[in-house]
Design a protein around this motif. Structure first.
Motif, PDB file in Angstrom:
ATOM      1  N   THR A 158      -0.196   9.230  -0.590  1.00 36.75           N
ATOM      2  CA  THR A 158       0.432   7.995  -0.489  1.00 36.75           C
ATOM      3  C   THR A 158      -0.395   6.688   0.268  1.00 36.75           C
ATOM      4  OG1 THR A 158       2.255   9.586  -0.196  1.00 36.75           O
ATOM      5  CG2 THR A 158       2.874   7.366  -0.220  1.00 36.75           C
ATOM      6  N   TYR A 185       8.661  11.048  -5.038  1.00 37.33           N
ATOM      7  CA  TYR A 185       9.543  10.402  -5.881  1.00 37.33           C
ATOM      8  C   TYR A 185       9.360   8.787  -5.605  1.00 37.33           C
ATOM      9  CZ  TYR A 185      14.322   8.295  -7.305  1.00 37.33           C
ATOM     10  OH  TYR A 185      15.159   7.404  -7.769  1.00 37.33           O
ATOM     11  N   ALA A 186       8.998   8.443  -4.527  1.00 39.03           N
ATOM     12  CA  ALA A 186       8.706   7.126  -4.044  1.00 39.03           C
ATOM     13  C   ALA A 186       7.609   6.716  -4.962  1.00 39.03           C
ATOM     14  CB  ALA A 186       8.514   6.925  -2.656  1.00 39.03           C
ATOM     15  N   HIS A 237      -3.483  -0.531  -3.361  1.00 38.08           N
ATOM     16  CA  HIS A 237      -2.509  -1.460  -4.337  1.00 38.08           C
ATOM     17  C   HIS A 237      -2.392  -2.616  -3.216  1.00 38.08           C
ATOM     18  CE1 HIS A 237       0.519  -3.042  -6.549  1.00 38.08           C
ATOM     19  NE2 HIS A 237       1.412  -2.957  -5.682  1.00 38.08           N
ATOM     20  N   LEU A 238      -2.356  -2.557  -1.905  1.00 35.85           N
ATOM     21  CA  LEU A 238      -2.335  -4.021  -1.056  1.00 35.85           C
ATOM     22  C   LEU A 238      -3.663  -4.662  -1.086  1.00 35.85           C
ATOM     23  CD1 LEU A 238       0.493  -2.923   0.031  1.00 35.85           C
ATOM     24  CD2 LEU A 238      -0.219  -3.533   2.084  1.00 35.85           C
ATOM     25  N   GLU A 240       7.323   0.692 -11.439  1.00 37.56           N
ATOM     26  CA  GLU A 240       7.361  -0.667 -11.178  1.00 37.56           C
ATOM     27  C   GLU A 240       5.991  -1.456 -11.885  1.00 37.56           C
ATOM     28  OE1 GLU A 240       9.703  -0.781  -7.143  1.00 37.56           O
ATOM     29  OE2 GLU A 240       8.307  -2.153  -7.390  1.00 37.56           O
ATOM     30  N   LEU A 241       4.961  -0.596 -11.473  1.00 38.32           N
ATOM     31  CA  LEU A 241       3.783  -1.166 -12.189  1.00 38.32           C
ATOM     32  C   LEU A 241       3.460  -1.106 -13.583  1.00 38.32           C
ATOM     33  CD1 LEU A 241       1.443   0.127  -9.004  1.00 38.32           C
ATOM     34  CD2 LEU A 241       2.639  -2.200  -9.319  1.00 38.32           C
ATOM     35  N   ILE A 280       8.129   5.889  -8.302  1.00 35.29           N
ATOM     36  CA  ILE A 280       8.999   4.763  -8.525  1.00 35.29           C
ATOM     37  C   ILE A 280       7.905   3.641  -8.590  1.00 35.29           C
ATOM     38  CG2 ILE A 280      10.597   3.096  -7.406  1.00 35.29           C
ATOM     39  CD1 ILE A 280      12.287   5.230  -8.632  1.00 35.29           C
ATOM     40  N   LEU A 281       7.197   3.764  -7.512  1.00 37.58           N
ATOM     41  CA  LEU A 281       5.953   2.634  -7.558  1.00 37.58           C
ATOM     42  C   LEU A 281       5.024   2.516  -8.842  1.00 37.58           C
ATOM     43  CD1 LEU A 281       4.394   0.565  -5.865  1.00 37.58           C
ATOM     44  CD2 LEU A 281       2.747   2.368  -5.129  1.00 37.58           C
ATOM     45  N   MET A 287      -1.275   3.389  -1.385  1.00 38.03           N
ATOM     46  CA  MET A 287      -0.787   2.004  -0.777  1.00 38.03           C
ATOM     47  C   MET A 287      -1.862   1.182  -0.244  1.00 38.03           C
ATOM     48  SD  MET A 287       2.725   2.326  -0.640  1.00 38.03           S
ATOM     49  CE  MET A 287       4.088   3.466  -0.897  1.00 38.03           C
ATOM     50  N   SER A 288      -2.920   1.489   0.381  1.00 33.56           N
ATOM     51  CA  SER A 288      -3.950   0.896   0.747  1.00 33.56           C
ATOM     52  C   SER A 288      -4.905   0.119  -0.598  1.00 33.56           C
ATOM     53  CB  SER A 288      -5.278   1.618   1.514  1.00 33.56           C
ATOM     54  OG  SER A 288      -4.369   2.451   2.362  1.00 33.56           O
ATOM     55  N   MET A 333       8.881  11.755  -0.844  1.00 30.70           N
ATOM     56  CA  MET A 333       7.836  10.711  -0.926  1.00 30.70           C
ATOM     57  C   MET A 333       7.249  10.893  -2.549  1.00 30.70           C
ATOM     58  SD  MET A 333       6.110   8.721   0.872  1.00 30.70           S
ATOM     59  CE  MET A 333       6.382   8.972   2.520  1.00 30.70           C
TER      60      MET A 333
END
Lengths: 153, 362
Positions: A130, A77-78, A137-138, A85-86, A81-82, A134-135, A75
């Motif tokens: 996480t 690692y995920a 970011h969305l 990407e940003l 990655i995010l 995520m919240s 997680m």
């Protein structure tokens, strides 16, 4: 400030930590026995947790995006990655490779990170794990926070 | 032949001690294998061995006693005869021991096979037989009931879902007030959140069950991404059905879709890394026997991470729904929920059609 390490700041830091830890010391012996800390006196644990909190807050207050991670955690690692990407390169601290990793883990859990990793700090402020990232970011709130630290144009 | 009785008794005692000791050892090994086929032959073998051993030992004692007391008078061939009997008895004993060990090996292989079958059955959510380890009985019982409870809950959920879709359809056609429509939208969203809670619960019992999407129809599973729909895909499919959108809304939806895609990519890559880790753990080069090897135990730990990913994916779906409800007006949100519900119904219909109208070979 006259010397590089003024005692007053240390005292402040220590008192802050004691306040943070206050709900968890002393009477917490009866609740949730932790196999790792069993056998420790309340005083011992306080010291260790203080070391962990000390290190975590010191590392977290570094400029930019700070990520506490474990090298084995997928997680984490995920999340790495995010951020990639940003367009952001976070400062990553792998606590499973840190000699004070256990104390840092305890400190992060005290701060509310259930994982305890990944734990993300932006500009010294705790964002969360996480879920929170995520919240955020969305909802569109993450990008403005990351803007000052983006390495790619 | 007359021998001092004390010596005879002592030889007998000595003769009987050893075989019992040996049989005791064999008995320990035998207890762990509940194979009825083996028991009869072992009992026979053991009984024979007991007989032979006591014969052999007492013969040895007799032979040595006889040599001592009457070494001058006993003929040479009598001694020879007894030695030959000894050798014969020992040879028979060795053959019987070999046969017994062979039986043990066969039983061991059977046991390993049974263990593997049991593990396979347990992972499929069925529990076959019992008695091997009562500790496992409780665990797989919980998995069973967890999955059974979920499937029952999902059936109810689907019924409620279809009811809500009908209500939304008639509400939108009937032009009811925004306040009443808002109630329908809120309950529609809560209904999805309830499903995510149910999935989280059963994921703790059996994460592979959730990953496989077994409770869904085949067409739904075709679009599956970490145990459900990919939020960005749903946005692509459904937003055109919610026309007309304001420019601001179009921008907001676009940003939401992009954020979703970025989050999904990150989670997908994390999943890939997890797959590699589990695979590497299972394949790691270690000498092991049967299926209860360290690799399997270590892989179980990695499955905790898989539960996290499943929960995170559902969290993403939940957040997408939440954000859409903020971006859209009540009426638009109602139309979005209706479109989503109907889309799923059509997928389910596709699965049914596919199953009932197999294509004829050309």
């Amino acid at each position: 400030m006259e010397n590089p390490d003024p005692p007053s700041m240390k005292e402040e830091l220590l008192s802050l930590h004691i306040r943070l830890l206050a709900p968890f010391t002393g009477s917490s012996k009866s609740s949730s026995p932790d196999p790792i800390t069993e056998g420790f006196e309340g005083g011992d644990f306080e010291d260790l947790a203080i070391f962990g909190m000390d290190k975590v807050t010191r590392l977290a207050s570094e400029k930019g995006v700070v990520l506490f991670s474990k090298s084995s955690c997928c997680m984490c690692y995920a999340v790495k990655i995010l951020f990639q990407e940003l367009g952001v390169t976070p400062t990553v601290h792998e606590i499973d490779q840190d000699p004070e990793g256990w104390e840092m883990e305890k400190a992060l859990m005290r701060l509310g990170c259930n994982g305890p990793v990944p734990a993300i700090f932006i500009g010294g402020k705790l964002v969360g794990s996480t879920n929170e990232v995520m919240s955020l970011h969305l909802s569109g709130g993450l990008m403005p926070m990351l803007k000052p630290y983006q390495t790619l144009c | 032949m007359d021998f001092p009785s004390t010596q005879f008794v002592s030889s007998r005692t000595m003769g009987t001690y050893e075989p019992i000791h040996q049989i005791g050892m064999w008995g320990e090994n035998f207890k762990s294998i509940s194979n009825p086929n083996i028991s009869a032959s072992v009992i026979v073998d053991v009984a024979n061995k007991l007989e032979n051993e006591s014969e052999t030992t007492s013969h040895e004692m007799l032979a040595s006693t006889s040599k001592h007391d009457q070494e001058a008078s006993k003929p040479f061939d009598k001694i020879q005869r007894r030695l030959a009997q000894n050798r014969e008895a020992a040879r028979k004993s060795r053959l019987r021991k070999k046969a017994y060990v062979q039986q043990l090996e066969i039983s061991r292989l059977k046991l390993i096979q049974l263990e593997q079958e049991l593990e396979r059955s347990r992972q499929q959510g069925l529990y076959v037989g019992g008695g091997l380890d009562t500790g496992h009985l409780g665990i797989s019982g919980a998995v069973n009931s967890g999955i059974a409870a979920f499937e029952m809950g999902y059936e109810r959920w689907m019924e409620e879902q279809n009811k809500q879709i009908c209500e939304l359809r008639s509400a939108l056609n009937a032009q009811i007030s925004d306040i009443e429509l808002r109630i329908l939208v809120e309950s529609g969203m809560s209904h999805y959140f309830e499903l995510f809670r149910m999935k989280s619960s059963v994921a703790k019992a059996d994460v592979f069950y959730v990953m496989s999407g077994k409770w869904k129809t085949s067409a739904e599973r075709f679009f599956s991404w970490i145990g459900g729909f990919r939020p960005s895909e749903l946005l692509k499919v459904l937003v055109p059905q919610i026309d007309p959108l304001t420019d601001q809304q179009i921008l907001d939806v676009f940003n939401l879709k992009q954020s979703c895609q970025q989050a999904e990519d990150a989670l997908s890559q994390g999943m890939e890394k997890l797959r590699e880790t589990v695979s590497a753990t299972l394949a790691s080069d270690q000498m092991g026997q049967g299926i209860y090897v360290p690799q399997v135990a270590m892989a179980m730990e990695k499955l905790e991470a898989l539960v996290r990913f499943v929960n995170q994916a559902d969290h993403l779906r939940q957040q997408t729904l939440q954000q859409m409800s903020y971006i859209l007006t009540t009426r638009q949100a109602a139309r979005g929920l209706l479109a989503l519900g109907e889309y799923i119904q059509r997928l389910q219909a596709l699965s049914t059609l596919c199953a009932n109208h197999p294509r004829e070979p050309a």
